[in-house]
Write a protein that holds these residues in place. Structure first.
Motif, PDB file in Angstrom:
ATOM      1  N   ASP A 117       0.833  -1.202   0.000  1.00  0.00           N
ATOM      2  CA  ASP A 117       0.000   0.000   0.000  1.00  0.00           C
ATOM      3  C   ASP A 117       0.868   1.254   0.000  1.00  0.00           C
ATOM      4  O   ASP A 117       0.633   2.186  -0.780  1.00  0.00           O
ATOM      5  CB  ASP A 117      -0.908  -0.022   1.243  1.00  0.00           C
ATOM      6  CG  ASP A 117      -1.922   1.101   1.211  1.00  0.00           C
ATOM      7  OD1 ASP A 117      -2.606   1.235   0.185  1.00  0.00           O
ATOM      8  OD2 ASP A 117      -2.015   1.853   2.198  1.00  0.00           O
ATOM      9  N   GLN A 118       1.887   1.271   0.851  1.00  0.00           N
ATOM     10  CA  GLN A 118       2.795   2.439   0.916  1.00  0.00           C
ATOM     11  C   GLN A 118       3.538   2.627  -0.403  1.00  0.00           C
ATOM     12  O   GLN A 118       3.733   3.745  -0.868  1.00  0.00           O
ATOM     13  CB  GLN A 118       3.805   2.265   2.054  1.00  0.00           C
ATOM     14  CG  GLN A 118       3.195   2.240   3.442  1.00  0.00           C
ATOM     15  CD  GLN A 118       2.528   3.561   3.780  1.00  0.00           C
ATOM     16  OE1 GLN A 118       3.032   4.624   3.477  1.00  0.00           O
ATOM     17  NE2 GLN A 118       1.345   3.493   4.367  1.00  0.00           N
ATOM     18  N   ARG A 172       1.224   4.119  -3.111  1.00  0.00           N
ATOM     19  CA  ARG A 172       0.977   5.546  -2.897  1.00  0.00           C
ATOM     20  C   ARG A 172       2.213   6.378  -3.209  1.00  0.00           C
ATOM     21  O   ARG A 172       2.107   7.510  -3.670  1.00  0.00           O
ATOM     22  CB  ARG A 172       0.550   5.792  -1.447  1.00  0.00           C
ATOM     23  CG  ARG A 172      -0.824   5.254  -1.157  1.00  0.00           C
ATOM     24  CD  ARG A 172      -1.100   5.197   0.342  1.00  0.00           C
ATOM     25  NE  ARG A 172      -2.323   4.444   0.562  1.00  0.00           N
ATOM     26  CZ  ARG A 172      -3.535   4.970   0.545  1.00  0.00           C
ATOM     27  NH1 ARG A 172      -3.688   6.258   0.325  1.00  0.00           N
ATOM     28  NH2 ARG A 172      -4.592   4.224   0.739  1.00  0.00           N
ATOM     29  N   LYS A 213     -13.668   3.999   3.051  1.00  0.00           N
ATOM     30  CA  LYS A 213     -12.226   4.143   2.826  1.00  0.00           C
ATOM     31  C   LYS A 213     -11.969   4.627   1.393  1.00  0.00           C
ATOM     32  O   LYS A 213     -11.154   5.516   1.170  1.00  0.00           O
ATOM     33  CB  LYS A 213     -11.537   2.795   3.068  1.00  0.00           C
ATOM     34  CG  LYS A 213     -10.018   2.886   3.052  1.00  0.00           C
ATOM     35  CD  LYS A 213      -9.390   1.547   3.375  1.00  0.00           C
ATOM     36  CE  LYS A 213      -7.874   1.656   3.297  1.00  0.00           C
ATOM     37  NZ  LYS A 213      -7.204   0.376   3.465  1.00  0.00           N
ATOM     38  N   SER A 215     -13.019   8.312   0.869  1.00  0.00           N
ATOM     39  CA  SER A 215     -12.377   9.323   1.722  1.00  0.00           C
ATOM     40  C   SER A 215     -10.862   9.365   1.488  1.00  0.00           C
ATOM     41  O   SER A 215     -10.166  10.116   2.143  1.00  0.00           O
ATOM     42  CB  SER A 215     -12.666   9.018   3.196  1.00  0.00           C
ATOM     43  OG  SER A 215     -12.149   7.738   3.518  1.00  0.00           O
ATOM     44  N   ASP A 216     -10.400   8.548   0.566  1.00  0.00           N
ATOM     45  CA  ASP A 216      -8.947   8.449   0.332  1.00  0.00           C
ATOM     46  C   ASP A 216      -8.620   8.998  -1.065  1.00  0.00           C
ATOM     47  O   ASP A 216      -9.091   8.457  -2.072  1.00  0.00           O
ATOM     48  CB  ASP A 216      -8.543   6.969   0.443  1.00  0.00           C
ATOM     49  CG  ASP A 216      -7.040   6.784   0.461  1.00  0.00           C
ATOM     50  OD1 ASP A 216      -6.335   7.602  -0.168  1.00  0.00           O
ATOM     51  OD2 ASP A 216      -6.573   5.821   1.095  1.00  0.00           O
ATOM     52  N   THR A 217      -7.829  10.045  -1.109  1.00  0.00           N
ATOM     53  CA  THR A 217      -7.522  10.674  -2.410  1.00  0.00           C
ATOM     54  C   THR A 217      -6.782   9.732  -3.346  1.00  0.00           C
ATOM     55  O   THR A 217      -6.887   9.856  -4.571  1.00  0.00           O
ATOM     56  CB  THR A 217      -6.690  11.954  -2.215  1.00  0.00           C
ATOM     57  OG1 THR A 217      -5.558  11.628  -1.409  1.00  0.00           O
ATOM     58  CG2 THR A 217      -7.504  13.046  -1.560  1.00  0.00           C
ATOM     59  N   PHE A 218      -6.028   8.793  -2.780  1.00  0.00           N
ATOM     60  CA  PHE A 218      -5.302   7.843  -3.640  1.00  0.00           C
ATOM     61  C   PHE A 218      -6.277   7.018  -4.489  1.00  0.00           C
ATOM     62  O   PHE A 218      -6.111   6.881  -5.704  1.00  0.00           O
ATOM     63  CB  PHE A 218      -4.431   6.919  -2.778  1.00  0.00           C
ATOM     64  CG  PHE A 218      -3.790   5.800  -3.556  1.00  0.00           C
ATOM     65  CD1 PHE A 218      -2.786   6.057  -4.475  1.00  0.00           C
ATOM     66  CD2 PHE A 218      -4.207   4.488  -3.376  1.00  0.00           C
ATOM     67  CE1 PHE A 218      -2.199   5.026  -5.206  1.00  0.00           C
ATOM     68  CE2 PHE A 218      -3.625   3.456  -4.091  1.00  0.00           C
ATOM     69  CZ  PHE A 218      -2.627   3.733  -5.007  1.00  0.00           C
ATOM     70  N   TYR A 219      -7.332   6.514  -3.838  1.00  0.00           N
ATOM     71  CA  TYR A 219      -8.322   5.713  -4.570  1.00  0.00           C
ATOM     72  C   TYR A 219      -9.123   6.582  -5.543  1.00  0.00           C
ATOM     73  O   TYR A 219      -9.399   6.181  -6.673  1.00  0.00           O
ATOM     74  CB  TYR A 219      -9.269   5.007  -3.589  1.00  0.00           C
ATOM     75  CG  TYR A 219      -8.617   3.891  -2.821  1.00  0.00           C
ATOM     76  CD1 TYR A 219      -8.056   2.803  -3.476  1.00  0.00           C
ATOM     77  CD2 TYR A 219      -8.539   3.911  -1.436  1.00  0.00           C
ATOM     78  CE1 TYR A 219      -7.446   1.772  -2.773  1.00  0.00           C
ATOM     79  CE2 TYR A 219      -7.929   2.888  -0.718  1.00  0.00           C
ATOM     80  CZ  TYR A 219      -7.384   1.824  -1.397  1.00  0.00           C
ATOM     81  OH  TYR A 219      -6.787   0.806  -0.716  1.00  0.00           O
TER      82      TYR A 219
END
Lengths: 357, 284
Positions: free
Chosen positions: A349-350, A353, B52, B55-59
């Motif tokens: 995950d890290q 990102r 999740k 609320s998560d900008t990555f997704y």
């Protein structure tokens, strides 16, 4: 009358002949008559090595070997999807996965008595449910001509790859690749972190400004050939293959910290709990650890044998001798990631990102 | 007695529905549970994964990249494919069939081979970069690996042959006599295309574009290979979530969001097309 005698004599002779053939056949019956052993392993040249050496021996024992090809991650996914009912009897496992296999109880105990070749391995490479089968040396593979053209010294550390002259000319393993986790762990250590503190590794990766995060080692060979990359973090075997494909490349075993130089990724074999062919699977493991196969496998794929006799022969091959560290002292200094301290899901995950555009 | 041929549709229809619904049900149902590791899911159901995601900008950024690259690939495919399809559809010689066969054969080539072809063409020492450097158009080799441009090019390459075949079938339904009549009455070629061909073919183009868009939204190989591990579309992220993180519930959530997004975009497009028809900007 004469004909009748002759006919009887011929018939008796034929019956004796057929009988003796049947008797001989029975005595030649293979150890694994009718057994189909399913092996989960990589495809391509990796599988071909097994097909060329081990399969004929197994067929001579009356059995057949079928392959379920895919990466260990893909095969683990098949296992999970099948709720432990594996589509294979035996599987190649990466060191990062062993904990998962054990916690899910996917493996059955090995019959170590049926694996006499275990005597040629280090003690730590033999356990009740898994046995070491090969290891890779994760290296920096670089193009000597391009580095000379750019006036760059050969790299010694990962940080040397952050040279602006190498911007967009570097290929790094994606975390999903076979060596992804081992190398990412090494980046973390080299950056001053460890398995539980990966941020220094992420910072190091960002500083390198790679062209591409490769997911299959074959991509690196192509990238060296096409001139797209001048250096890659990749296991020595792929550097061997890039050299064999015509690129003027060699390896550097990167300095990680005062304790470690070079990175070690281990491959293991385990028999699935659901397998009903344990005897054949143990036989397969023993053949896999045979010095002859291990050496042959090493020369063709560039992975390092676990069989000490085969390791001793590596210097016979000039390319392997150049690219691999073969002394036990060097090997013992290579970094081995402690996956018991790693949270692989969090690492992934890290990583996602951090590298995403 | 009248034979009810339409009954023959029922088995195929039922099998299709069963396959679609059962596979989507597994994902959708799983998305409402919490991941417990190694593919295990919690007993309790909740919306945690959806909270999740939204609320998560990555997704959210991943969803945006997926829609953006798919839309750009669709637009590129239509713009490139329409002239090719038009030429083949209006060609009177036997070359039309040969060209059409060429397009069909090209669609059979596996996407992996196509993508590797692109990688070779755009490689630093490839002929395209050497030529662009030689004419001074660029001062350093240009790469399509590891950026969104590459993903768009890959998706377009994936859908182009299919797009040409779709558009060909659309253009074939428009009688050539319409164009002839307009030209006889003094319309220029451009005006014929703008006032006759485009309004008549727009419903077909819209349906074709939606099919190409849907294919692009779900495409994995082009995005994975040309994205170079840097460009994450939803299919790429789903694969990573399943294979590396072994989080089936989160992967199910990503798949559900992808499915719902595609359905909503399709419905919106159909609605817009109806509005255009109502405004008589489209002839159907």
């Amino acid at each position: 009358m004469k004909y009748r005698k002759s006919f009887i004599a011929t018939s008796v002779a034929m019956a004796l002949g057929v009988g003796s053939v049947l008797a001989t056949g029975a005595s030649l019956a293979g150890e694994f008559d009718g057994v189909t052993l399913k092996v989960g392993t990589w495809g391509g040249s990796w599988k071909e090595n097994i097909v060329n050496v081990i399969v004929p021996k197994f067929e001579a024992e009356g059995g057949t070997i079928e392959f379920v090809t895919g990466s260990p991650q893909a095969n683990l996914a098949k296992l999970i999807a099948g709720r432990g009912k594996a589509p294979f009897d035996i599987m190649e496992i990466l060191d990062a996965q062993i904990q998962d296999f054990r916690s899910a109880e996917f493996l059955q105990p090995l019959s170590l008595d049926a694996i006499p070749n275990k005597a040629h391995l280090e003690d730590w490479q033999v356990s009740d449910d898994t046995i070491g089968s090969w290891f890779t040396q994760e290296t920096i593979c670089y193009n000597k001509d391009k580095f000379a053209e750019l006036g760059i010294e050969p790299p010694k550390t990962y940080s040397d790859l952050a040279n602006p002259k190498l911007e967009g000319r570097l290929s790094i393993p994606d975390i999903t690749s076979g060596g992804g986790l081992a190398n990412f762990g090494a980046f973390a250590h080299a950056g001053g972190g460890d398995e539980a503190n990966i941020q220094p590794g992420l910072d190091l990766v960002k500083s390198m400004n790679a062209l591409k995060f490769w997911s299959r080692g074959g991509e690196v060979v192509t990238q060296f050939q096409s001139g797209d990359v001048y250096a890659a973090v990749v296991h020595a075997g792929w550097c061997v293959r890039a050299k064999n494909a015509g690129s003027n490349v060699t390896t550097v075993h990167p300095y990680i910290n005062d304790q470690h130089t070079g990175v070690h990724k281990h491959g293991w074999l385990g028999i699935m709990k659901s397998s009903e062919n344990a005897a054949a699977a143990n036989w397969f493991i023993n053949e896999y650890l045979d010095a002859g196969f291990q050496f042959e496998f090493a020369t063709k794929s560039g992975v390092v044998p676990v069989n000490k006799e085969a390791i001793g022969r590596l210097s016979e091959d000039p390319v392997l001798d150049e690219m691999l560290q073969t002394s036990s002292e060097e090997i013992s200094q290579q970094l081995r990631i402690d996956y018991s301290k790693a949270d692989i899901a969090d690492w992934t995950d890290q990583w996602n990102r951090s590298v995403a555009q | 007695m009248k034979v009810r041929w339409e009954l023959l549709l029922i088995p195929g229809f039922l099998i299709t529905i069963l396959l679609i619904v059962s596979s989507q049900y597994v994902f959708l149902q799983g998305s409402f549970h919490r991941d417990l590791g190694l593919g295990r899911l919690s007993e309790a159901m909740n919306l945690g994964n959806y909270f999740k995601f939204f609320s998560d900008t990555f997704y959210l950024n991943t969803l945006w990249i997926t829609i953006k690259t798919s839309a750009l690939a669709t637009l590129s495919t239509i713009l490139l494919g329409f002239p090719v399809a038009y030429l083949i559809a209006r060609m009177r010689s036997r070359w039309a069939m040969i060209l059409l066969a060429g397009v069909v054969v090209a669609t059979f080539v596996t996407i992996v081979i196509k993508v590797f072809g692109l990688i070779i063409i755009f490689s630093a020492d490839g002929w395209l970069n050497r030529f662009l450097l030689w004419v001074g158009f660029i001062d350093r080799p240009y790469t399509i690996i590891g950026n969104e441009v590459g993903v768009v090019v890959g998706l377009m390459h994936f859908t182009l042959g299919f797009g040409v075949l779709l558009l060909y079938s659309v253009i074939q339904t428009i009688p050539r006599s319409y164009e002839d009549a307009a030209q006889i009455h003094g319309a220029s070629r451009w005006r014929v295309h703008w006032r006759i061909m485009l309004p008549l073919s727009l419903p077909g183009i819209t349906v074709g574009a939606l099919m190409i868009f849907n294919m692009s939204m779900g495409a994995f190989t082009s995005a994975a290979l040309l994205g170079g591990g840097r460009v994450f579309t939803l299919p790429v992220l789903i694969q990573r979530t399943v294979m590396m993180e072994i989080k089936y519930a989160m992967a199910g959530t990503l798949a559900a969001v992808l499915l719902v997004s595609v359905i909503l975009i399709n419905l919106l497009s159909v609605y817009l097309l109806k509005r255009l028809k109502a405004a008589r900007l489209v002839i159907a």
